[in-house]
Motif scaffolding. Sequence first.
Motif, PDB file in Angstrom:
ATOM      1  N   GLU A   1     -14.270  -9.589  10.488  1.00 43.49           N
ATOM      2  CA  GLU A   1     -12.818  -9.696  10.667  1.00 43.49           C
ATOM      3  C   GLU A   1     -12.142  -8.515   9.976  1.00 43.49           C
ATOM      4  O   GLU A   1     -12.328  -8.275   8.785  1.00 43.49           O
ATOM      5  N   ILE A   2     -11.337  -7.779  10.748  1.00 41.20           N
ATOM      6  CA  ILE A   2     -10.560  -6.653  10.211  1.00 41.20           C
ATOM      7  C   ILE A   2      -9.106  -7.096  10.146  1.00 41.20           C
ATOM      8  O   ILE A   2      -8.528  -7.503  11.163  1.00 41.20           O
ATOM      9  N   SER A   3      -8.506  -7.024   8.945  1.00 36.96           N
ATOM     10  CA  SER A   3      -7.147  -7.556   8.773  1.00 36.96           C
ATOM     11  C   SER A   3      -6.349  -6.679   7.798  1.00 36.96           C
ATOM     12  O   SER A   3      -6.895  -5.798   7.138  1.00 36.96           O
ATOM     13  N   ALA A   4      -5.040  -6.965   7.751  1.00 35.46           N
ATOM     14  CA  ALA A   4      -4.139  -6.246   6.840  1.00 35.46           C
ATOM     15  C   ALA A   4      -3.394  -7.252   5.977  1.00 35.46           C
ATOM     16  O   ALA A   4      -3.136  -8.388   6.400  1.00 35.46           O
ATOM     17  N   GLY A   5      -3.061  -6.874   4.768  1.00 36.40           N
ATOM     18  CA  GLY A   5      -2.346  -7.769   3.863  1.00 36.40           C
ATOM     19  C   GLY A   5      -1.522  -6.986   2.858  1.00 36.40           C
ATOM     20  O   GLY A   5      -1.550  -5.765   2.816  1.00 36.40           O
ATOM     21  N   PRO A   6      -0.762  -7.702   2.013  1.00 38.23           N
ATOM     22  CA  PRO A   6       0.121  -7.040   1.039  1.00 38.23           C
ATOM     23  C   PRO A   6      -0.648  -6.508  -0.165  1.00 38.23           C
ATOM     24  O   PRO A   6      -1.762  -6.943  -0.456  1.00 38.23           O
ATOM     25  N   THR A   7      -0.018  -5.566  -0.862  1.00 39.26           N
ATOM     26  CA  THR A   7      -0.545  -5.066  -2.128  1.00 39.26           C
ATOM     27  C   THR A   7       0.561  -5.127  -3.167  1.00 39.26           C
ATOM     28  O   THR A   7       1.737  -5.275  -2.835  1.00 39.26           O
ATOM     29  N   ALA A   8       0.173  -4.990  -4.436  1.00 34.23           N
ATOM     30  CA  ALA A   8       1.169  -4.971  -5.510  1.00 34.23           C
ATOM     31  C   ALA A   8       1.878  -3.633  -5.590  1.00 34.23           C
ATOM     32  O   ALA A   8       2.911  -3.502  -6.234  1.00 34.23           O
ATOM     33  N   GLU A   9       1.342  -2.630  -4.927  1.00 30.39           N
ATOM     34  CA  GLU A   9       1.897  -1.286  -4.990  1.00 30.39           C
ATOM     35  C   GLU A   9       2.905  -1.077  -3.866  1.00 30.39           C
ATOM     36  O   GLU A   9       2.629  -1.387  -2.701  1.00 30.39           O
ATOM     37  N   THR A  10       4.050  -0.553  -4.198  1.00 29.03           N
ATOM     38  CA  THR A  10       5.120  -0.338  -3.229  1.00 29.03           C
ATOM     39  C   THR A  10       4.720   0.708  -2.194  1.00 29.03           C
ATOM     40  O   THR A  10       4.174   1.745  -2.525  1.00 29.03           O
ATOM     41  N   GLY A  11       4.997   0.406  -0.912  1.00 28.18           N
ATOM     42  CA  GLY A  11       4.768   1.376   0.152  1.00 28.18           C
ATOM     43  C   GLY A  11       3.342   1.450   0.644  1.00 28.18           C
ATOM     44  O   GLY A  11       2.986   2.394   1.354  1.00 28.18           O
ATOM     45  N   ARG A  12       2.510   0.462   0.301  1.00 32.01           N
ATOM     46  CA  ARG A  12       1.110   0.494   0.740  1.00 32.01           C
ATOM     47  C   ARG A  12       0.705  -0.884   1.263  1.00 32.01           C
ATOM     48  O   ARG A  12       1.266  -1.915   0.853  1.00 32.01           O
ATOM     49  N   VAL A  13      -0.264  -0.895   2.171  1.00 30.42           N
ATOM     50  CA  VAL A  13      -0.818  -2.147   2.698  1.00 30.42           C
ATOM     51  C   VAL A  13      -2.319  -2.153   2.457  1.00 30.42           C
ATOM     52  O   VAL A  13      -2.947  -1.108   2.293  1.00 30.42           O
TER      53      VAL A  13
END
Length: 389
Positions: A299-311
Amino acid sequence: MSMLESEVTEAWAEQYETAFVTYCNTGSEEALIEAYAFAREGLAASMSLADFGCLHHAAFFKLLEQSGPGSNLYERALDFYLEGVSVFDMAIHGYQNNVARLKEEVTERRRIEEDLRAATFELSRQRSDLDIQVRQRTAELRERAEELEQSNRLLLQTNKETSEFSYALSHDLKSPINTIGMLLDAIREELPPDSESECADLVSDASLTAERMKRLIDDVLQYSQVVGDTLERELVDMNQLCHDALSDMRHAIDEAQADISCSHLPVVRGSAFQLAIMLRNFLSNALTYRDASRPLRVEISAGPTAETGRVLISIADNGIGMPPDCHARIFNLFTRLHTYSDFEGSGIGLALCKRVANNHNSDIEVESVEGQGTIFSFSLESEEVDTWH
């Protein structure tokens, strides 16, 4: 009513005498207040206490000559005089207090001035020391910056030369390896059909070795391309990149009977060439290290990060996994956790992925449980961050 220094005008003397006589004759409180008022006006006009005494003495004797001594004359004359003298008395005491306060203020001001001079001197000394330290530190930083710049130039030159050398060497090796493969194929065709001789086994082993060598050369070529590639950031559609990778690897995916899903991925900023190589290597790694006892799912997916402007981009599989002590060293160049007979591979793929991630100001995080699967994650710059928050 005015007065110049100690000279009392005749009009002022007459007014004083009038008020004095009125008080002595009547004892009027208003007349007594006149004494206080005259004394204040005289003091304001620089009259001395002696002048005031002479003024009063003249008025007193003139009254005695006119009316003679009376029962209340002396007592009222004294009261009138003391009322005026009280003004001078208060002025004298006030002057003394003022002088004392002035002395204290002068002493305190001198102390403050001395403290201020001392503080100014210390501040000047510290500023001089600080200027010296700043100049020294600036010189050190400038020297360090020049050293780093020179080291960086050398490193870039070394990387370039290493990349060019690896590319040239790998490219030159492909021709003889291809020739060896063709010769081995020719020998195999000359062998009798269904031959089980030792010669046939040797030819088969040699062919497998040549094939591994060819794959290794291809991987080194790919690694040298990434090392030597100038990273030019552009907008990259990760959905399209994933679709292209799955299309290119369709034969291997079908052969492994793998189920690979790709959720909605963002448009990121980076090198499409390098990100495509990284994605293909992650998928190839999942296909290689699958668990034969169950169907492979990726499974290839995207999610949030703690760093601003990055996924966060994640590739999760249910393969064989790995123990925790292997999570770091799998990214070392030419590092393998298994023998080639168990799993094919050159040990370059994950090192190449790490290099690409570093080029994009990221690192690769690993979550893996032996026997259950592995998740590789890395972050990329994106303008679609809000979609995953």
